[in-house]
Motif scaffolding. Structure first.
Motif, PDB file in Angstrom:
ATOM      1  N   ASN A 195      20.598  66.666  27.491  1.00 49.00           N
ATOM      2  CA  ASN A 195      20.228  68.061  27.729  1.00 49.00           C
ATOM      3  C   ASN A 195      21.340  68.874  28.378  1.00 49.00           C
ATOM      4  O   ASN A 195      21.130  70.043  28.720  1.00 49.00           O
ATOM      5  CB  ASN A 195      18.975  68.126  28.613  1.00 49.00           C
ATOM      6  N   ASN A 196      22.541  68.235  28.560  1.00 52.97           N
ATOM      7  CA  ASN A 196      23.667  68.921  29.193  1.00 52.97           C
ATOM      8  C   ASN A 196      23.270  69.534  30.536  1.00 52.97           C
ATOM      9  O   ASN A 196      23.668  70.652  30.881  1.00 52.97           O
ATOM     10  CB  ASN A 196      24.230  70.014  28.268  1.00 52.97           C
ATOM     11  N   ASP A 197      22.484  68.777  31.316  1.00 51.83           N
ATOM     12  CA  ASP A 197      21.991  69.298  32.582  1.00 51.83           C
ATOM     13  C   ASP A 197      23.112  69.665  33.539  1.00 51.83           C
ATOM     14  O   ASP A 197      23.041  70.682  34.232  1.00 51.83           O
ATOM     15  CB  ASP A 197      21.072  68.261  33.250  1.00 51.83           C
ATOM     16  N   MET A 198      24.150  68.833  33.590  1.00 51.85           N
ATOM     17  CA  MET A 198      25.201  69.100  34.567  1.00 51.85           C
ATOM     18  C   MET A 198      25.936  70.391  34.246  1.00 51.85           C
ATOM     19  O   MET A 198      26.268  71.172  35.136  1.00 51.85           O
ATOM     20  CB  MET A 198      26.189  67.939  34.628  1.00 51.85           C
ATOM     21  N   ARG A 199      26.195  70.637  32.976  1.00 50.27           N
ATOM     22  CA  ARG A 199      26.879  71.868  32.590  1.00 50.27           C
ATOM     23  C   ARG A 199      26.004  73.092  32.896  1.00 50.27           C
ATOM     24  O   ARG A 199      26.490  74.097  33.422  1.00 50.27           O
ATOM     25  CB  ARG A 199      27.229  71.829  31.103  1.00 50.27           C
ATOM     26  N   VAL A 200      24.707  72.981  32.578  1.00 44.39           N
ATOM     27  CA  VAL A 200      23.797  74.096  32.861  1.00 44.39           C
ATOM     28  C   VAL A 200      23.700  74.334  34.366  1.00 44.39           C
ATOM     29  O   VAL A 200      23.735  75.481  34.836  1.00 44.39           O
ATOM     30  CB  VAL A 200      22.398  73.808  32.271  1.00 44.39           C
ATOM     31  N   ASP A 201      23.603  73.241  35.149  1.00 44.37           N
ATOM     32  CA  ASP A 201      23.527  73.382  36.596  1.00 44.37           C
ATOM     33  C   ASP A 201      24.795  74.008  37.156  1.00 44.37           C
ATOM     34  O   ASP A 201      24.737  74.838  38.074  1.00 44.37           O
ATOM     35  CB  ASP A 201      23.294  72.013  37.240  1.00 44.37           C
ATOM     36  N   ALA A 202      25.954  73.603  36.623  1.00 46.54           N
ATOM     37  CA  ALA A 202      27.214  74.180  37.084  1.00 46.54           C
ATOM     38  C   ALA A 202      27.284  75.664  36.761  1.00 46.54           C
ATOM     39  O   ALA A 202      27.788  76.468  37.557  1.00 46.54           O
ATOM     40  CB  ALA A 202      28.396  73.435  36.451  1.00 46.54           C
ATOM     41  N   GLN A 203      26.780  76.046  35.596  1.00 52.18           N
ATOM     42  CA  GLN A 203      26.770  77.462  35.227  1.00 52.18           C
ATOM     43  C   GLN A 203      25.910  78.266  36.197  1.00 52.18           C
ATOM     44  O   GLN A 203      26.314  79.337  36.668  1.00 52.18           O
ATOM     45  CB  GLN A 203      26.258  77.610  33.793  1.00 52.18           C
ATOM     46  N   MET A 204      24.710  77.748  36.501  1.00 51.79           N
ATOM     47  CA  MET A 204      23.834  78.474  37.422  1.00 51.79           C
ATOM     48  C   MET A 204      24.430  78.522  38.827  1.00 51.79           C
ATOM     49  O   MET A 204      24.353  79.544  39.512  1.00 51.79           O
ATOM     50  CB  MET A 204      22.449  77.811  37.443  1.00 51.79           C
TER      51      MET A 204
ATOM     52  N   GLY B 282      32.699  83.310  39.928  1.00 53.81           N
ATOM     53  CA  GLY B 282      31.967  82.128  40.380  1.00 53.81           C
ATOM     54  C   GLY B 282      31.704  81.154  39.251  1.00 53.81           C
ATOM     55  O   GLY B 282      31.828  79.932  39.422  1.00 53.81           O
ATOM     56  N   TYR B 283      31.361  81.680  38.086  1.00 54.00           N
ATOM     57  CA  TYR B 283      31.122  80.841  36.894  1.00 54.00           C
ATOM     58  C   TYR B 283      32.381  80.067  36.540  1.00 54.00           C
ATOM     59  O   TYR B 283      32.347  78.850  36.300  1.00 54.00           O
ATOM     60  CB  TYR B 283      30.692  81.747  35.751  1.00 54.00           C
ATOM     61  N   TRP B 284      33.511  80.774  36.489  1.00 52.81           N
ATOM     62  CA  TRP B 284      34.785  80.124  36.132  1.00 52.81           C
ATOM     63  C   TRP B 284      35.145  79.037  37.137  1.00 52.81           C
ATOM     64  O   TRP B 284      35.595  77.952  36.763  1.00 52.81           O
ATOM     65  CB  TRP B 284      35.890  81.171  36.083  1.00 52.81           C
ATOM     66  N   TYR B 285      34.916  79.289  38.407  1.00 49.02           N
ATOM     67  CA  TYR B 285      35.275  78.318  39.443  1.00 49.02           C
ATOM     68  C   TYR B 285      34.458  77.038  39.314  1.00 49.02           C
ATOM     69  O   TYR B 285      34.989  75.925  39.417  1.00 49.02           O
ATOM     70  CB  TYR B 285      35.072  78.943  40.818  1.00 49.02           C
ATOM     71  N   GLN B 286      33.159  77.173  39.090  1.00 44.64           N
ATOM     72  CA  GLN B 286      32.303  75.989  38.982  1.00 44.64           C
ATOM     73  C   GLN B 286      32.611  75.188  37.719  1.00 44.64           C
ATOM     74  O   GLN B 286      32.672  73.951  37.764  1.00 44.64           O
ATOM     75  CB  GLN B 286      30.830  76.403  38.972  1.00 44.64           C
ATOM     76  N   ILE B 287      32.812  75.877  36.599  1.00 41.12           N
ATOM     77  CA  ILE B 287      33.109  75.160  35.356  1.00 41.12           C
ATOM     78  C   ILE B 287      34.446  74.440  35.462  1.00 41.12           C
ATOM     79  O   ILE B 287      34.624  73.350  34.915  1.00 41.12           O
ATOM     80  CB  ILE B 287      33.107  76.137  34.168  1.00 41.12           C
ATOM     81  N   ARG B 288      35.375  75.021  36.202  1.00 36.56           N
ATOM     82  CA  ARG B 288      36.689  74.396  36.370  1.00 36.56           C
ATOM     83  C   ARG B 288      36.582  73.050  37.095  1.00 36.56           C
ATOM     84  O   ARG B 288      37.387  72.156  36.884  1.00 36.56           O
ATOM     85  CB  ARG B 288      37.617  75.337  37.121  1.00 36.56           C
ATOM     86  N   LYS B 289      35.575  72.918  37.972  1.00 38.30           N
ATOM     87  CA  LYS B 289      35.375  71.655  38.669  1.00 38.30           C
ATOM     88  C   LYS B 289      35.052  70.514  37.701  1.00 38.30           C
ATOM     89  O   LYS B 289      35.280  69.339  38.015  1.00 38.30           O
ATOM     90  CB  LYS B 289      34.233  71.788  39.685  1.00 38.30           C
ATOM     91  N   LEU B 290      34.509  70.858  36.533  1.00 38.14           N
ATOM     92  CA  LEU B 290      34.142  69.835  35.552  1.00 38.14           C
ATOM     93  C   LEU B 290      35.277  69.540  34.577  1.00 38.14           C
ATOM     94  O   LEU B 290      35.093  68.774  33.638  1.00 38.14           O
ATOM     95  CB  LEU B 290      32.909  70.293  34.759  1.00 38.14           C
ATOM     96  N   LYS B 291      36.436  70.177  34.773  1.00 41.80           N
ATOM     97  CA  LYS B 291      37.507  70.087  33.797  1.00 41.80           C
ATOM     98  C   LYS B 291      37.941  68.651  33.518  1.00 41.80           C
ATOM     99  O   LYS B 291      38.234  68.280  32.393  1.00 41.80           O
ATOM    100  CB  LYS B 291      38.708  70.915  34.276  1.00 41.80           C
ATOM    101  N   GLY B 292      37.977  67.828  34.556  1.00 39.55           N
ATOM    102  CA  GLY B 292      38.439  66.447  34.377  1.00 39.55           C
ATOM    103  C   GLY B 292      37.422  65.531  33.742  1.00 39.55           C
ATOM    104  O   GLY B 292      37.718  64.369  33.463  1.00 39.55           O
TER     105      GLY B 292
END
Length: 607
Positions: free
Chosen positions: A165-174, A62-72
Motif C-alpha cells: 500500500n506504499n504506506d511509508m511514502r504516503v506517511d512521509a508525504q503527509m 516540507g514535502y520535499w524535505y520528508q521525501i528526501r529522507k527516503l532517497k536512500g
C-alpha cells in the motif's frame, strides 16, 4: 472476522478522514474569505487563491524535505536506525525469520526484501522504503525471542501489507505537508495575540486529522494480515504480548521519531498514550481482531531469561515457545471452519521445502546466487549446454564457477517451476552487487538464453523481473487507456498466444479469447517477426507502463485468459507473465501468484 469488510471499512474511513484533512488545510482560505466579506462587503475570486499561494511554498518545502529522507531507500533507513542485515550473519538461529519472509513474499508475488535485525528489547518490526522494490523488513531482538512462528508470520504479513500500500511514502508525504504547515503557523505566531493561538490551533487540527488517516491505515494493515494468514488471532496474540511485556514495543532509538508510522506498534511508550498518536491504542486493535478478548494481557517473561548459551536459558526458551504458542493455537477452534493457513502459503511452503538446504543457502550470497541463476539457465540439450558452459569460462569472477560446480549435484533434476521462487530468493543478495557486476549478470543471462531461439524470450523476461526488483524502476504516471495503446496490447497478447500454444489454431483461439476480456474490439492477430518483436518489446512495455492502474489489471486478466486457454501453464508463460506484472507494477491475477508444482505429493494437497 470478515477480513474484506474490515479492509473496505478501513479504506472508506481513511478516505473520509483524508477529505477532512484537506478541508482543515484550506481553512485559512475559507476564514479569509469570510472575514473579507464581513469587513469589505465583497469577496474577489483571487483572494482564496492568493492565500493558498502563500501556503504552497511552505507545504512544498516540507514535502520535499520528508521525501528526501527516503532517497536512500529502505536499506539506508534501517542502517541509520542501527539494524544489521540478517543474511550477513552466519547464525542459523536467524533462519526461521528469513523463511517466514521468503514464504510471505513468494506466496504474495512480492519481491523478497532484505531482512534486518534491530538490537533492541522492545517487540516491534518495521517496513521501510519508497517502493516495493527498495523496501526492507526489520524485526527487533525482542520480537525475535518473544513472538512464536504464527505471531511472527502475522507481523511480517502486516509489513507486506504496508509495503504493497506504499504506506511509508504516503506517511512521509503527509508528514512533509504537516512540517510545512507547522512552520507557517509559527511564522504567523510571531505577530502575537490571537494570531499565535489561531496558527497553533490550525496546525494541531491538521496533525490530529492526519493521525486519524494513519490510524485507519493501521487498521487496514491489521485486517490485511488477518486475511492473508487466515488467522486474526495470531495478529491479536502478537499485540497482546506487547501489552504484557515489560518493554512493550519501545525502540529507544531517537532517530525513530522521523519514521514513526512505519512501525508495527508505537516505538515510544509516551507516544501510544497520546490522543494524536498515529498508532491506535493496543486495546482497540486487539478487540477488532478478537472480539471475545477478556482485556487481560499474558505474563511475558523477561527477555534476559530467554537469551544466553546456558542450559537454563535454553530451557526457558523452550518452555516459552510452547506456552507462548497457546494463544495463537486456539484460533483453529474459534474460527468458523475456515482453513487457518491460506492455500497460497501452502504452495509457497511446498516450493521452499522441495529445495535442498544447499540450494537455498546459495541464494543468500552474491557470488553463489549468481551461480545458482546461471545453473538454472543451463539447457537440457547437451550440445547447447556445452556451448553455454564454454561462454561461462570467460566469467570475470572465477569464484562463481566454483559455486556452479558445487551446485551441480544438489540442483540435478530440479523442477522447472521452481525457477521463479529461487530467483526471488536471490534478490536480496543480488542487491549487494555493484552496477558493473549487475550489468555482467544481466548480459550473461541474455547470452546463456540466446543459444536457443525458444529461450531468448525467457531470458528477456528474467532480466525484466530482476530489473524491477534489484535496481528498481522509476514509476511512470498512468495516463492512457487500453484503447489508446491498442497496437501495444495486440503485440503483447499475440506474443503470449504464440509462446504457449503448439499450433496456429490454438494460438488464434487463445488470442481471441483474451480479446474478449478487453473493453474494446482488438485487431486480428498478425504473424510476429521474432527479431522485430524483441527489438520493439522494450519500447512497447514502456508505453504499457503508462496505462492507468485499472487498465493494467484488465490487461493482466486478459493475459491470464490467454495462457489458460489450453489448460496447461508452462514455466516460460509464468515467467513472462511475472515480467509483465513487475514491469507494469501490477499484481498477478488471482490464482497465478504462485505457480503450480507438478512434483508436489498429491497426498499433501487439501481436499
Amino acid at each position: 472476522m470478515n477480513f474484506f469488510e474490515h479492509q473496505s471499512r478501513a479504506r472508506r474511513n481513511a478516505a473520509y478522514r483524508m477529505l477532512l484533512t484537506i478541508g482543515i488545510l484550506l481553512t485559512p482560505a475559507i476564514l479569509w474569505t469570510y472575514v473579507s466579506s464581513l469587513i469589505f462587503g465583497e469577496v474577489h475570486w483571487y483572494e482564496p487563491l492568493a492565500v493558498c499561494g502563500v501556503m504552497l511554498p511552505f507545504v512544498a518545502a516540507g514535502y520535499w524535505y520528508q521525501i528526501r529522507k527516503l532517497k536512500g531507500g529502505g536499506s539506508a533507513i534501517a542502517e541509520k536506525l542501527g539494524a544489521v542485515l540478517i543474511s550477513d550473519q552466519p547464525d542459523e538461529d536467524d533462519r526461521w525469520v528469513l523463511e517466514i519472509v521468503e514464504e510471505m513474499a513468494i506466496a504474495s508475488g512480492n519481491p523478497v526484501p532484505p531482512v534486518y535485525l534491530l538490537d533492541t528489547d522492545g517487540v516491534n518490526a518495521f517496513a521501510a522504503g519508497r517502493t516495493p522494490q527498495d523496501s526492507v523488513i526489520a524485526v527487533t531482538l525482542g520480537a525475535f525471542y518473544i513472538l512464536n512462528y504464527e505471531e511472527m508470520r502475522a507481523v511480517i504479513a502486516e509489513l507486506f501489507s504496508q509495503i504493497q500500500n506504499n504506506d511509508m511514502r504516503v506517511d512521509a508525504q503527509m508528514t512533509g505537508v504537516y512540517s510545512g504547515i507547522a512552520c507557517l503557523a509559527l511564522l504567523l505566531g510571531l505577530a502575537g495575540g490571537y494570531t499565535l493561538i489561531i496558527g497553533l490551533g490550525w496546525a494541531y487540527l491538521v496533525f490530529l486529522a492526519m493521525s486519524r488517516v494513519v490510524r485507519q491505515r493501521k487498521y487496514l494493515a491489521d485486517a490485511a494480515a488477518a486475511q492473508f494468514t487466515r488467522n486474526p488471532l495470531s495478529v491479536a496474540s502478537a499485540l497482546k504480548k506487547i501489552g504484557g511485556y515489560e518493554y512493550g514495543s519501545v525502540i529507544g532509538c531517537r532517530e525513530s521519531e522521523d519514521f514513526l508510522q512505519m512501525y508495527f506498534a508505537a516505538p515510544f511508550e509516551e507516544l501510544g498514550k497520546r490522543w494524536v498518536a498515529p498508532h491506535p491504542p493496543l486495546e482497540k486493535r486487539i478487540w477488532r481482531l478478537d472480539p471475545d478478548w477478556d482485556g487481560e494481557y499474558p505474563d511475558v517473561p523477561p527477555l534476559e531469561s530467554l537469551m544466553g548459551d546456558d542450559e537454563q536459558a535454553d530451557e526457558n526458551l523452550r518452555r516459552w515457545e510452547v506456552l507462548g504458542a497457546v494463544g495463537a493455537a486456539v484460533s483453529a477452534t474459534r474460527q468458523t471452519g475456515e482453513e487457518p493457513n491460506a492455500w497460497d502459503l501452502y504452495l509457497a511452503r511446498v516450493a521452499l521445502d522441495s529445495v535442498c538446504d544447499v540450494v537455498t543457502a546459495a541464494a543468500r550470497h552474491p557470488d553463489s546466487a549468481r551461480a545458482l541463476i546461471y545453473r538454472l539457465l543451463l539447457s537440457d540439450d547437451a550440445p547447447a549446454r556445452e556451448y553455454q558452459e564454454s561462454q561461462l569460462q570467460g566469467c570475470p569472477d572465477q569464484e562463481i564457477l566454483h559455486h556452479m560446480q558445487a551446485l551441480k549435484g544438489p540442483m540435478a533434476n530440479l523442477d522447472r517451476y521452481l525457477r521463479l521462487p529461487l530467483i526471488d530468493l536471490c534478490v536480496p543478495a543480488l542487491k549487494q552487487l555493484t552496477p558493473a557486476q549487475y550489468k555482467v549478470l544481466t548480459d550473461t543471462i541474455m547470452s546463456l538464453c540466446s543459444v536457443d531461439a525458444k529461450t531468448i524470450l525467457t531470458g528477456w523476461a528474467l532480466v525484466q523481473i530482476l530489473n524491477a526488483r534489484v535496481p528498481g524502476r522509476r514509476q511512470l504516471l498512468g495516463l492512457y487507456t487500453l484503447s489508446q495503446r491498442e497496437s501495444d496490447v495486440t503485440l503483447v497478447l499475440g506474443l503470449f498466444a504464440a509462446m504457449g500454444h503448439r499450433s496456429d489454431s490454438q494460438a488464434e483461439l487463445a488470442y481471441y479469447r483474451a480479446c474478449d476480456a478487453l473493453p474494446f474490439y482488438t485487431a486480428p492477430r498478425d504473424d510476429l517477426d521474432e527479431e522485430d518483436t524483441l527489438k520493439s518489446l522494450d519500447k512497447r512495455l514502456t508505453h504499457l507502463r503508462q496505462l492507468k492502474s485499472e487498465e493494467k489489471e484488465t490487461l493482466m486478466d486478459a493475459i491470464a485468459v490467454c495462457i489458460e486457454t489450453d489448460g496447461h501453464i508452462t514455466p516460460e508463460e509464468i515467467e513472462l507473465m511475472r515480467a509483465m506484472a513487475d514491469a507494469l507494477d501490477c499484481p498477478m491475477p488471482e490464482g497465478l501468484e504462485t505457480p503450480s508444482f507438478e512434483t508436489a505429493d498429491a497426498e499433501l494437497l487439501p481436499a
